[in-house]
Design a protein around this motif. Structure first.
Motif, PDB file in Angstrom:
ATOM      1  N   ARG A 364      27.602 -19.970  50.578  1.00  0.00           N
ATOM      2  CA  ARG A 364      27.061 -20.814  51.609  1.00  0.00           C
ATOM      3  C   ARG A 364      25.883 -21.368  51.690  1.00  0.00           C
ATOM      4  N   ARG A 365      24.870 -20.470  51.179  1.00  0.00           N
ATOM      5  CA  ARG A 365      23.370 -21.126  51.085  1.00  0.00           C
ATOM      6  C   ARG A 365      23.540 -21.910  50.098  1.00  0.00           C
ATOM      7  N   MET A 366      23.842 -21.811  48.960  1.00  0.00           N
ATOM      8  CA  MET A 366      23.612 -22.689  47.893  1.00  0.00           C
ATOM      9  C   MET A 366      24.547 -24.060  48.276  1.00  0.00           C
ATOM     10  N   GLY A 370      22.279 -27.655  48.995  1.00  0.00           N
ATOM     11  CA  GLY A 370      22.631 -28.953  47.923  1.00  0.00           C
ATOM     12  C   GLY A 370      22.672 -28.796  46.910  1.00  0.00           C
ATOM     13  N   ALA A 371      22.670 -27.299  46.353  1.00  0.00           N
ATOM     14  CA  ALA A 371      22.844 -26.771  44.896  1.00  0.00           C
ATOM     15  C   ALA A 371      23.940 -26.971  44.213  1.00  0.00           C
ATOM     16  N   VAL A 372      25.054 -27.238  44.978  1.00  0.00           N
ATOM     17  CA  VAL A 372      26.467 -27.254  44.407  1.00  0.00           C
ATOM     18  C   VAL A 372      27.016 -28.876  44.303  1.00  0.00           C
ATOM     19  N   SER A 373      27.522 -28.842  43.049  1.00  0.00           N
ATOM     20  CA  SER A 373      28.212 -30.108  42.816  1.00  0.00           C
ATOM     21  C   SER A 373      29.520 -29.476  42.104  1.00  0.00           C
ATOM     22  N   ILE A 374      30.532 -30.439  42.324  1.00  0.00           N
ATOM     23  CA  ILE A 374      31.737 -30.204  41.532  1.00  0.00           C
ATOM     24  C   ILE A 374      32.453 -31.681  41.069  1.00  0.00           C
ATOM     25  N   ARG A 378      27.988 -33.909  44.713  1.00  0.00           N
ATOM     26  CA  ARG A 378      27.249 -33.016  45.440  1.00  0.00           C
ATOM     27  C   ARG A 378      28.224 -32.650  46.544  1.00  0.00           C
ATOM     28  N   ARG A 379      28.263 -31.434  46.981  1.00  0.00           N
ATOM     29  CA  ARG A 379      29.224 -30.941  48.005  1.00  0.00           C
ATOM     30  C   ARG A 379      28.126 -30.168  48.868  1.00  0.00           C
ATOM     31  N   THR A 380      28.238 -30.585  50.163  1.00  0.00           N
ATOM     32  CA  THR A 380      27.404 -29.753  51.012  1.00  0.00           C
ATOM     33  C   THR A 380      27.962 -29.223  52.207  1.00  0.00           C
ATOM     34  N   ARG A 395      29.219 -26.598  39.232  1.00  0.00           N
ATOM     35  CA  ARG A 395      27.664 -26.429  38.896  1.00  0.00           C
ATOM     36  C   ARG A 395      27.016 -25.998  40.245  1.00  0.00           C
ATOM     37  N   VAL A 396      26.249 -24.872  40.030  1.00  0.00           N
ATOM     38  CA  VAL A 396      25.268 -24.336  41.066  1.00  0.00           C
ATOM     39  C   VAL A 396      23.913 -24.498  40.543  1.00  0.00           C
ATOM     40  N   GLY A 397      23.131 -25.342  41.133  1.00  0.00           N
ATOM     41  CA  GLY A 397      21.625 -25.500  40.709  1.00  0.00           C
ATOM     42  C   GLY A 397      21.640 -26.060  39.357  1.00  0.00           C
TER      43      GLY A 397
END
Length: 405
Positions: A364-366, A370-374, A378-380, A395-397
């Motif tokens: 959840r934090r990630m 804004g660290a997560v993209s699929i 980017r997915r927030t 992708r995370v970070g």
RNA sequence: GGAGAGGUUCCCGAGCUGGCCAAAGGGGGCAGACUGUAAAUCUGCUGGCGAUGCCUUCGGUGGUUCAAAUCCACCCCUCUCCA
């Protein structure tokens, strides 16, 4: 090889030598008697992975064996049971015999990536320390005093700060010193943090009627955090068994101001060239990034060959400079149970199922950071649900990737 | 053996006249921005859980209380002084 050249090999890169005069005398005498000097390096097998910090003295040993001296690689299997209190100001936990033996095995295997196995004597100090009787131990202990022990930095500090010092810890320097007696060492090598122990060797050798060893102290290599001594337990190390890409990346993470020290201590780049690199950095004619890339390439080459180094560099450029994806993204099967009745996955579940995040909370934090993209979007929204598909890129970070299998 | 001071989240270290404490601050770590790189700098996050609530955590075990990191008892460990 003539004396002056030998002295140069011995002294180059050392932080302190006790004493150069004695070393010279020993070399002259050894030459006359036609025998090599016995050079001892002791290691504590508490962490089984060798990293660049260890390679500093090892590389020195290598150079010495190349000019014909007898190198003794001493595994402190017995002392390891105590744990040298050096460095961290707290009592290190004692290791079991079994652990030590396993660590030592993997240790020596790695050491021979640097040392020449044919020219190296490997010893274990349990050979002479284990059979000592209590009476002999007492005799050994009587050769020094508590006041002297408390001169040691670490002990002095702890004593002053009213922190615990185990009596058994006093035996560590004694044992290490006794090793020099048992091995009849002419020279002992170590980091500058080993000074006390090395000097103890001199004292004990004198007590046991031997000529005191020369102490060669090498600088301590800071880890990739740039502050603390490189060590596995601090997680700031570059292991010599690290895969090329990781080794390259970690090297790029060291602070700029450490680059030259690294060049000096862990690469084969000639001193003159290092000096011109330092000059270039100083006057701004060289880009720090390029110099660091050179460093990373040198280090990877040493342990994986130049081909691997070039590949690691290309991969690094692609991923970090151009933001491309690495080639070796792990493909992971998504467990069926994370799918809901619509065949969709909750994004938080997805990240934990792929092992990209350690917990739902972290996921959840990630996401919220804004660290997560699929699939490069980017997915927030932490409530998002997705329909998984083969080859979906998560992708995370900057550094954590996974692909659905 | 006697007297006193302590043991807090990954580490250091506040809190300890009971609720506002998942616990200040710093370090480390992670992320975002920027860039010259996974440097530097700035900002944010940093127990877990499908979560405006619940669960586990402040040396250990019990107890007091509607409620305990905070109070009590015993125990374990560390330090200081005395012997």
């Amino acid at each position: 090889m003539d004396l002056e050249k030998q002295m140069e090999v011995f002294l180059r890169g050392t932080a302190e030598v006790i004493s150069p005069e004695e070393l010279r005398e020993k070399l002259v005498r050894a030459d006359k008697e036609g025998r090599p000097l016995r050079v001892k390096l002791g290691v504590d097998p508490s962490a089984p992975d060798i990293h660049l910090g260890h390679t500093v003295p090892l590389r020195k040993m290598r150079q010495l064996q190349e000019i014909g001296h007898q190198v003794i690689f001493l595994v402190g299997d017995f002392t390891g049971r105590i744990g040298d209190p050096t460095g961290r100001s707290e009592t290190r936990k004692q290791l079991s015999e079994e652990q030590i033996r396993e660590n030592a095995k993997s240790y020596t295997a790695q050491v021979f990536k640097i040392l020449d196995p044919k020219k190296t004597i490997v010893e274990y100090n349990s050979r002479w320390l284990a059979p000592l009787t209590f009476a002999e131990v007492v005799q050994l202990a009587a050769k020094t005093t508590v006041a002297r022990m408390l001169e040691r930095d670490d002990f002095a500090k702890r004593f002053k700060e009213n922190r615990p010092i185990g009596v058994h810890e006093f035996f560590y320097p004694l044992m290490q010193g006794y090793d020099s007696v048992a091995l009849r060492a002419d020279v002992e090598m170590g980091g500058t943090d080993q000074k006390f122990n090395l000097l103890m060797g001199r004292q004990l050798q004198r007590e046991y009627g031997q000529e005191p060893q020369v102490c060669l102290m090498l600088p301590i290599l800071e880890g990739i955090d740039g502050v603390q001594k490189m060590s596995k337990s601090l997680g700031n190390h570059i292991g010599i068994d690290d895969p090329p890409a990781e080794m390259y990346g970690k090297t790029m993470a060291i602070p700029d101001n450490l680059m030259i020290k690294y060049f000096e201590l862990v690469t084969d780049v000639p001193l003159a060239e290092i000096r011109s690199l330092a000059q270039g950095l100083q006057d701004g004619s060289l880009h720090p990034r390029d110099v660091k890339m050179r460093l990373a390439r040198e280090i990877v080459t040493l342990y994986h060959g130049s081909q691997a180094a070039i590949e690691a560099e290309e991969a690094f450029k692609a991923v970090f400079q151009q933001g491309e994806l690495p080639d070796n993204i792990p493909e992971i099967e998504l467990p069926a149970e994370v799918l809901d009745e619509n065949g969709e996955v909750w994004i938080v579940r997805l990240l934990t199922a792929l092992d990209l995040c350690a917990s739902g909370s972290e996921a959840r934090r990630m996401i919220s950071q804004g660290a997560v993209s699929i699939d490069n979007v980017r997915r927030t929204d932490p409530e998002l649900k997705l329909k998984p598909h083969r080859g979906m890129l998560v992708r995370v970070g900057k550094r954590r990737f996974a692909k659905l299998a």
